[in-house]
Design a protein around this motif. Structure first.
Motif, PDB file in Angstrom:
ATOM      1  N   VAL A  25      -4.546   8.018   1.453  1.00  0.00           N
ATOM      2  CA  VAL A  25      -5.194   6.962   1.791  1.00  0.00           C
ATOM      3  C   VAL A  25      -4.820   6.099   2.026  1.00  0.00           C
ATOM      4  O   VAL A  25      -3.978   4.930   2.710  1.00  0.00           O
ATOM      5  CB  VAL A  25      -7.206   6.212   1.093  1.00  0.00           C
ATOM      6  N   GLU A  26      -4.031   5.355   0.429  1.00  0.00           N
ATOM      7  CA  GLU A  26      -3.687   4.405   1.025  1.00  0.00           C
ATOM      8  C   GLU A  26      -1.962   4.607   1.883  1.00  0.00           C
ATOM      9  O   GLU A  26      -2.097   4.204   2.811  1.00  0.00           O
ATOM     10  CB  GLU A  26      -2.674   3.834  -0.266  1.00  0.00           C
ATOM     11  N   ALA A  75     -10.223  -1.186   6.352  1.00  0.00           N
ATOM     12  CA  ALA A  75     -10.494  -0.230   5.234  1.00  0.00           C
ATOM     13  C   ALA A  75     -10.187  -0.511   4.206  1.00  0.00           C
ATOM     14  O   ALA A  75     -10.701  -0.334   2.719  1.00  0.00           O
ATOM     15  CB  ALA A  75     -10.196   0.820   6.196  1.00  0.00           C
ATOM     16  N   THR A  76      -8.468  -1.381   4.301  1.00  0.00           N
ATOM     17  CA  THR A  76      -7.685  -2.024   3.458  1.00  0.00           C
ATOM     18  C   THR A  76      -9.122  -3.044   2.510  1.00  0.00           C
ATOM     19  O   THR A  76      -8.817  -2.407   1.428  1.00  0.00           O
ATOM     20  CB  THR A  76      -6.718  -2.192   3.365  1.00  0.00           C
ATOM     21  N   SER A 113      -7.545  -0.862  10.316  1.00  0.00           N
ATOM     22  CA  SER A 113      -6.984  -0.485   8.689  1.00  0.00           C
ATOM     23  C   SER A 113      -6.968  -1.356   8.241  1.00  0.00           C
ATOM     24  O   SER A 113      -7.335  -1.987   6.919  1.00  0.00           O
ATOM     25  CB  SER A 113      -5.138  -0.146   9.265  1.00  0.00           C
ATOM     26  N   LEU A 168     -11.507   0.051   0.692  1.00  0.00           N
ATOM     27  CA  LEU A 168     -10.548   0.501  -0.718  1.00  0.00           C
ATOM     28  C   LEU A 168     -10.119  -0.658  -1.577  1.00  0.00           C
ATOM     29  O   LEU A 168     -11.051  -0.339  -2.554  1.00  0.00           O
ATOM     30  CB  LEU A 168      -9.331   1.152  -0.160  1.00  0.00           C
ATOM     31  N   TRP A 216      -8.797  13.269  -7.678  1.00  0.00           N
ATOM     32  CA  TRP A 216      -8.765  11.969  -6.533  1.00  0.00           C
ATOM     33  C   TRP A 216      -7.942  10.663  -6.694  1.00  0.00           C
ATOM     34  O   TRP A 216      -7.824   9.744  -5.884  1.00  0.00           O
ATOM     35  CB  TRP A 216      -9.270  10.830  -7.541  1.00  0.00           C
ATOM     36  N   LEU A 272      -3.451   4.210   5.408  1.00  0.00           N
ATOM     37  CA  LEU A 272      -3.720   2.539   5.477  1.00  0.00           C
ATOM     38  C   LEU A 272      -2.764   2.251   5.639  1.00  0.00           C
ATOM     39  O   LEU A 272      -2.229   1.078   6.697  1.00  0.00           O
ATOM     40  CB  LEU A 272      -4.721   1.974   4.344  1.00  0.00           C
ATOM     41  N   SER A 318      -6.798   9.136  -2.652  1.00  0.00           N
ATOM     42  CA  SER A 318      -6.464   7.715  -3.230  1.00  0.00           C
ATOM     43  C   SER A 318      -5.505   7.873  -2.718  1.00  0.00           C
ATOM     44  O   SER A 318      -5.150   6.589  -1.379  1.00  0.00           O
ATOM     45  CB  SER A 318      -6.982   7.096  -4.732  1.00  0.00           C
ATOM     46  N   LEU A 321       1.166  -0.912  -0.110  1.00  0.00           N
ATOM     47  CA  LEU A 321      -0.078   0.091   0.113  1.00  0.00           C
ATOM     48  C   LEU A 321       0.540   1.442   0.273  1.00  0.00           C
ATOM     49  O   LEU A 321       0.876   2.712  -1.077  1.00  0.00           O
ATOM     50  CB  LEU A 321      -0.507  -0.312   1.435  1.00  0.00           C
ATOM     51  N   GLY A 335     -13.498  -0.750  -3.809  1.00  0.00           N
ATOM     52  CA  GLY A 335     -13.447   0.693  -3.869  1.00  0.00           C
ATOM     53  C   GLY A 335     -13.077   0.610  -5.218  1.00  0.00           C
ATOM     54  O   GLY A 335     -13.692   2.158  -6.245  1.00  0.00           O
ATOM     55  N   VAL A 336     -11.870   0.358  -5.214  1.00  0.00           N
ATOM     56  CA  VAL A 336     -10.857   1.259  -6.453  1.00  0.00           C
ATOM     57  C   VAL A 336     -11.389   0.512  -7.641  1.00  0.00           C
ATOM     58  O   VAL A 336     -11.350   0.116  -8.750  1.00  0.00           O
ATOM     59  CB  VAL A 336     -10.017   1.434  -5.995  1.00  0.00           C
TER      60      VAL A 336
END
Length: 127
Positions: A54-55, A74-75, A71, A78, A47, A58, A51, A18, A81-82
């Motif tokens: 966020v990476e 949430a990963t 985490s 993510l 974006w 995380l 992102s 990440l 989400g991607v």
């Protein structure tokens, strides 16, 4: 119950993955800008930066045992989400040479093991 020796390293490897991805979002943003779905509001670079940040966050959270569980969860989210960005990339690259198409198409099923890796990191975290 004792964890296998690799169990404690796996979240750290995921954190490294990440972190590298997050840094790449800032180092070579144009390649990420290109896969931001156009349906998202604002400029693609916003974006890309968000992102990447966020990476990086995380990755830091996965590296710290106290925050690893949240985490990791949430990963996994993510990675789900991607997925639309990966679909866009596969669509956009459909006429590129075979090697590029294989890379773009290969990203689609890769999301499944990434989500599973994050979930495993979540389960291995101390509660």
């Amino acid at each position: 119950m004792a964890h296998a020796p690799h169990a404690s390293r796996s979240p750290l490897l995921l954190a490294g993955f990440l972190a590298a991805a997050g840094v790449a979002h800032f180092a070579v943003p144009a390649s990420f800008d290109a896969i931001v779905p156009r349906s998202l509001p604002g400029h693609p670079r916003t974006w890309t930066r968000a992102s990447g940040a966020v990476e990086l966050a995380l990755a830091a959270g996965l590296a710290v045992p106290r925050t690893r569980r949240l985490s990791a969860r949430a990963t996994a989210l993510l990675f789900v989400g991607v997925f639309p960005a990966n679909v866009k990339m596969a669509y956009d690259w459909r006429t590129r040479p075979a090697r590029a198409r294989a890379l773009a198409y290969g990203r689609l099923p890769l999301q499944v093991p990434l989500v599973l890796w994050a979930r495993a990191a979540e389960r291995s975290a101390t509660r």
